[in-house]
Design a protein around this motif. Sequence first.
Motif, PDB file in Angstrom:
ATOM      1  N   LEU A 110      37.126  34.090  42.561  1.00  0.00           N
ATOM      2  CA  LEU A 110      37.025  33.697  41.160  1.00  0.00           C
ATOM      3  C   LEU A 110      38.255  34.193  40.417  1.00  0.00           C
ATOM      4  CD1 LEU A 110      33.275  34.610  40.481  1.00  0.00           C
ATOM      5  CD2 LEU A 110      34.229  32.359  40.997  1.00  0.00           C
ATOM      6  N   ALA A 163      31.847  32.041  34.715  1.00  0.00           N
ATOM      7  CA  ALA A 163      31.601  32.149  36.154  1.00  0.00           C
ATOM      8  C   ALA A 163      30.146  31.850  36.485  1.00  0.00           C
ATOM      9  CB  ALA A 163      31.977  33.545  36.644  1.00  0.00           C
ATOM     10  N   VAL A 216      35.970  38.607  34.941  1.00  0.00           N
ATOM     11  CA  VAL A 216      35.657  38.755  36.365  1.00  0.00           C
ATOM     12  C   VAL A 216      36.550  39.798  37.017  1.00  0.00           C
ATOM     13  CG1 VAL A 216      35.730  37.557  38.588  1.00  0.00           C
ATOM     14  CG2 VAL A 216      34.713  36.429  36.598  1.00  0.00           C
ATOM     15  N   LEU A 256      35.387  43.295  37.899  1.00  0.00           N
ATOM     16  CA  LEU A 256      34.339  43.490  38.907  1.00  0.00           C
ATOM     17  C   LEU A 256      34.951  43.792  40.268  1.00  0.00           C
ATOM     18  CD1 LEU A 256      31.960  40.522  38.012  1.00  0.00           C
ATOM     19  CD2 LEU A 256      31.885  42.866  37.140  1.00  0.00           C
ATOM     20  N   GLU A 314      30.583  43.098  43.590  1.00  0.00           N
ATOM     21  CA  GLU A 314      30.011  42.620  42.331  1.00  0.00           C
ATOM     22  C   GLU A 314      30.333  41.147  42.112  1.00  0.00           C
ATOM     23  OE1 GLU A 314      30.019  46.693  39.615  1.00  0.00           O
ATOM     24  OE2 GLU A 314      31.874  45.542  39.872  1.00  0.00           O
ATOM     25  N   THR A 315      31.500  40.708  42.573  1.00  0.00           N
ATOM     26  CA  THR A 315      31.863  39.293  42.456  1.00  0.00           C
ATOM     27  C   THR A 315      30.921  38.423  43.287  1.00  0.00           C
ATOM     28  OG1 THR A 315      34.184  39.872  42.099  1.00  0.00           O
ATOM     29  CG2 THR A 315      33.715  37.618  42.790  1.00  0.00           C
TER      30      THR A 315
END
Length: 551
Positions: free
Chosen positions: A89, A98, A152, A155, A159-160
């Motif tokens: 991402l 996201a 994002v 992270l 976590e992504t």
Amino acid sequence: MSQSFTAPRDPAATPAAIGCTGLDYSWPDGQPLFQGLDLAFGPGRTGLVGRNGSGKSTLLRLLAGELRPDGGTVTAAGRVGHLPQDLALDAGLPVAEALGIAPVRDALLAIERGDTGEQNFALVGDDWDVEERARAALDRIGLGAVPLDGRVGRLSGGETVLLGLAGLLLRRPEVLLLDEPTNNLDRDARRRLGEAVAGWRGVLVLVSHDRELLEQVDRTADLRDGEVHWYGGNFSSYRAALAVEQEAAGRMVRVAEADLRRQQRELADTQTVLNHRKRYGQKMSDNKREPGIVMGQRKRQAQVSAGKLRNQQQEKVDGARERLAAAEAAVREDAAIRVDLAAGQVPAGRTVLALTGVRPVRFAEGVRIDLELRGPERIALTGGNGTGKTTLLRTIAGELDPLEGGVFQAVPLRMLPQRLDILDDRLSVAGNVARFAPSATDNEIRARLARFLFRGGRADQQVATLSGGERFRASLAALMLAEPAPQLLILDEPTNNLDLAGVAQLSAALAGYPGALLVVSHDEPFLAGIGLTRRLRLDPAVGLVPDRVEE
């Protein structure tokens, strides 16, 4: 009480399903992967297993509509959600975007500000509680503290992955395709994911090397040689059935080997008899005990008879060889990586790495990290998602400068990152290794690559065409064969994208590595098998502290 993720369905609707009919697909180099594949996944949880390079990820992408097949059809009853193993991402992307809720959320905010334009109401539709649902989904997977307006890039890798899963669940798919979802996840996140899989009520197809996660499935599909072989039950049931199958295959090989030896002996005996007849006929001819015309006729008849007998016996030998080849093909062998790096050996007691008062980027003001690594130590660095493990590794490797303190590298070191982005996709496997070892000859490179299971033409395969596990092996080969030989190897989540055989291969490779290791991994069975000397947990509030395995 834990919450379950469910795929809501209208009871009167057609049951959710996904599959393909007559599916054809070839690799970019033209090598066929699937030819006329017929496959269907119905309600329930299916574990899709298979060796690296067998096409598991490609199959999921075909089912998700992200790849177009060369032939055949893909059909799905119900909404389809796909979580790829290499989820990437944009770091600058807002969390709400996201999650896929940004347009609806923006329309809601506009309505709250008094903008009653028709387009805003059209965007919202019946989704007035989208923000509440998004926060609830984030909370269920352990990201409750992540703001929807956050980026994002703040992270961690784990976590992504969780964010991508939350986005899928918000879209309420009836069919969920998960490709290595435990990559980069810490212990707590893996537990939450396991609860999600256990409570799933729609169609779930799971590709994973995580044994605990595979214990949650209802059935197992083994993809090999372009075909799917079905086994009832979870991973333990699959392994038990496979063991029985392989034992039978081993017996068939032994029977076929014995048959081939027998047929070869009979062929040799037949040749002996024919040679004896030939010598007897020649002797009769030399003595001229019968008229020449009669002798000639008998000779021709004997030659024809001998040819038929020899051909019949040779056919039996060829048939025995074919049966042996078929029996051997049913036996699965997981080849082992072999590592022999005498130059990478580290004497006991020698300082390999020292960190003094190090404060990495983004770490809190009061955090200081001290670490000394001596000799061929093997250290596991653990900690929750987002605690900064990868940042610390990059600081140690010299990719990031610390805000404070110093890093002393006493020996040559190499780091294998999570994303395996050290290779040039445009080059072959051999070409990439040559970049790291410029003084090595082509023959030396190929001989070394054979130890990493890239033999013959596979060393010429373009890196862009490799599977996740093959790319890992190529990356590991490039690092271990680099000049100078690394005496400290830093691995960041090395079992990501590896199948179970690949994890075993990695363990074997590390067993033969004589240098020091610093490994970040949440894969407890893997860590237990590589001979750790220490475990350290990264606490973002205080730094490194001794760690212990949770029961």
